[in-house]
Design a protein around this motif. Structure first.
Motif, PDB file in Angstrom:
ATOM      1  N   GLN A  80      -1.608  12.781  -8.716  1.00  0.00           N
ATOM      2  CA  GLN A  80      -2.851  13.065  -9.466  1.00  0.00           C
ATOM      3  C   GLN A  80      -4.002  12.557  -8.634  1.00  0.00           C
ATOM      4  OE1 GLN A  80      -1.921  13.500 -12.822  1.00  0.00           O
ATOM      5  NE2 GLN A  80      -3.982  13.866 -13.210  1.00  0.00           N
ATOM      6  N   LYS A  81      -3.923  11.583  -8.167  1.00  0.00           N
ATOM      7  CA  LYS A  81      -5.332  11.099  -7.529  1.00  0.00           C
ATOM      8  C   LYS A  81      -5.759  12.035  -6.223  1.00  0.00           C
ATOM      9  CE  LYS A  81      -7.214   6.518  -6.679  1.00  0.00           C
ATOM     10  NZ  LYS A  81      -7.566   6.274  -8.011  1.00  0.00           N
ATOM     11  N   ARG A  82      -5.027  12.429  -5.567  1.00  0.00           N
ATOM     12  CA  ARG A  82      -5.390  13.353  -4.435  1.00  0.00           C
ATOM     13  C   ARG A  82      -5.625  14.949  -4.983  1.00  0.00           C
ATOM     14  NH1 ARG A  82      -0.987  13.977   0.199  1.00  0.00           N
ATOM     15  NH2 ARG A  82      -2.969  15.309   1.018  1.00  0.00           N
ATOM     16  N   MET A  83      -5.039  15.207  -6.249  1.00  0.00           N
ATOM     17  CA  MET A  83      -5.411  16.300  -6.556  1.00  0.00           C
ATOM     18  C   MET A  83      -6.673  16.415  -7.252  1.00  0.00           C
ATOM     19  SD  MET A  83      -3.025  18.788  -9.485  1.00  0.00           S
ATOM     20  CE  MET A  83      -1.573  17.769  -8.980  1.00  0.00           C
ATOM     21  N   GLU A  84      -7.014  15.300  -7.915  1.00  0.00           N
ATOM     22  CA  GLU A  84      -8.429  15.012  -8.386  1.00  0.00           C
ATOM     23  C   GLU A  84      -9.404  15.019  -7.310  1.00  0.00           C
ATOM     24  OE1 GLU A  84     -11.036  11.945 -11.045  1.00  0.00           O
ATOM     25  OE2 GLU A  84      -9.072  11.586 -10.869  1.00  0.00           O
ATOM     26  N   ARG A  85      -9.118  14.528  -6.308  1.00  0.00           N
ATOM     27  CA  ARG A  85     -10.073  14.620  -5.055  1.00  0.00           C
ATOM     28  C   ARG A  85     -10.319  15.919  -4.659  1.00  0.00           C
ATOM     29  NH1 ARG A  85      -7.842  11.302  -0.336  1.00  0.00           N
ATOM     30  NH2 ARG A  85      -6.818  10.369  -2.207  1.00  0.00           N
ATOM     31  N   VAL A  86      -9.249  16.896  -4.258  1.00  0.00           N
ATOM     32  CA  VAL A  86      -9.614  18.004  -3.847  1.00  0.00           C
ATOM     33  C   VAL A  86     -10.280  18.899  -4.907  1.00  0.00           C
ATOM     34  CG1 VAL A  86      -8.193  20.258  -3.736  1.00  0.00           C
ATOM     35  CG2 VAL A  86      -7.122  18.198  -2.577  1.00  0.00           C
ATOM     36  N   ARG A  87     -10.199  18.758  -6.204  1.00  0.00           N
ATOM     37  CA  ARG A  87     -10.853  19.441  -7.185  1.00  0.00           C
ATOM     38  C   ARG A  87     -12.394  18.883  -7.028  1.00  0.00           C
ATOM     39  NH1 ARG A  87     -11.598  17.445 -12.173  1.00  0.00           N
ATOM     40  NH2 ARG A  87      -9.443  16.268 -12.233  1.00  0.00           N
ATOM     41  N   ASN A  88     -12.559  17.525  -7.002  1.00  0.00           N
ATOM     42  CA  ASN A  88     -13.999  17.095  -6.846  1.00  0.00           C
ATOM     43  C   ASN A  88     -14.667  17.678  -5.410  1.00  0.00           C
ATOM     44  OD1 ASN A  88     -14.082  15.801  -9.148  1.00  0.00           O
ATOM     45  ND2 ASN A  88     -13.323  14.267  -8.479  1.00  0.00           N
ATOM     46  N   MET A  89     -13.937  17.691  -4.310  1.00  0.00           N
ATOM     47  CA  MET A  89     -14.452  18.035  -3.265  1.00  0.00           C
ATOM     48  C   MET A  89     -15.001  19.817  -3.219  1.00  0.00           C
ATOM     49  SD  MET A  89     -12.309  16.060  -0.327  1.00  0.00           S
ATOM     50  CE  MET A  89     -11.290  17.725   0.310  1.00  0.00           C
ATOM     51  N   ASN A  90     -14.318  20.391  -4.197  1.00  0.00           N
ATOM     52  CA  ASN A  90     -14.699  21.715  -4.331  1.00  0.00           C
ATOM     53  C   ASN A  90     -15.658  22.029  -5.458  1.00  0.00           C
ATOM     54  OD1 ASN A  90     -13.144  23.481  -2.078  1.00  0.00           O
ATOM     55  ND2 ASN A  90     -11.437  22.103  -3.237  1.00  0.00           N
ATOM     56  N   GLY A  91     -16.315  21.035  -5.796  1.00  0.00           N
ATOM     57  CA  GLY A  91     -17.344  21.208  -6.960  1.00  0.00           C
ATOM     58  C   GLY A  91     -16.990  21.350  -8.322  1.00  0.00           C
ATOM     59  N   PHE A  92     -15.820  21.023  -8.722  1.00  0.00           N
ATOM     60  CA  PHE A  92     -15.075  21.084 -10.090  1.00  0.00           C
ATOM     61  C   PHE A  92     -14.917  19.543 -10.383  1.00  0.00           C
ATOM     62  CE2 PHE A  92     -13.892  25.105  -8.063  1.00  0.00           C
ATOM     63  CZ  PHE A  92     -14.450  26.041  -8.812  1.00  0.00           C
ATOM     64  N   ILE A  93     -16.110  19.226 -11.325  1.00  0.00           N
ATOM     65  CA  ILE A  93     -15.876  17.671 -11.786  1.00  0.00           C
ATOM     66  C   ILE A  93     -14.786  17.873 -13.105  1.00  0.00           C
ATOM     67  CG2 ILE A  93     -18.015  16.842 -10.978  1.00  0.00           C
ATOM     68  CD1 ILE A  93     -18.814  17.245 -13.845  1.00  0.00           C
TER      69      ILE A  93
END
Length: 104
Positions: free
Chosen positions: A31-44
């Motif tokens: 969950q934590k890494r998935m959220e990080r990938v999402r945020n790094m790609n501009g999707f909050i």
């Protein structure tokens, strides 16, 4: 509206620019890494379904131009109502993934 559904093996390709919503399958991340990938790609904004063991993992991510309302989810699907800022009507999106291998 631009959206994309993509098995993550192709994520990062220069062929895809600035989608408003992205559905990713087989993330194989916690969950934590998935959220990080999402945020790094501009999707909050997003809904992340964590991997089970070494298989699966789903992510539906969207930007601020749309609002998604979660209808249902499982380790195989995410189902939402989508409301775009510039449209009156909403529409439904269901992203799903199933293993390509048959099980006896």
């Amino acid at each position: 509206m631009k959206s994309i559904c993509w098995n993550v093996r192709g994520l990062g390709s220069p062929r895809v620019y600035n989608p408003h919503m992205v559905f990713l399958m087989e993330m194989e991340l916690n969950q934590k890494r998935m959220e990080r990938v999402r945020n790094m790609n501009g999707f909050i904004n997003g809904i992340d379904i964590e991997v089970e063991g070494t298989r699966g993992g789903l992510c539906l991510a969207w930007n601020d131009n749309i609002a998604d309302t979660l209808k249902s989810y499982s380790k195989w699907h995410i189902d939402v109502n989508v409301k775009e800022n510039n449209r009156q009507e909403d529409w439904r999106f269901t992203g799903f993934y199933g293993s390509p291998y048959l099980k006896d």
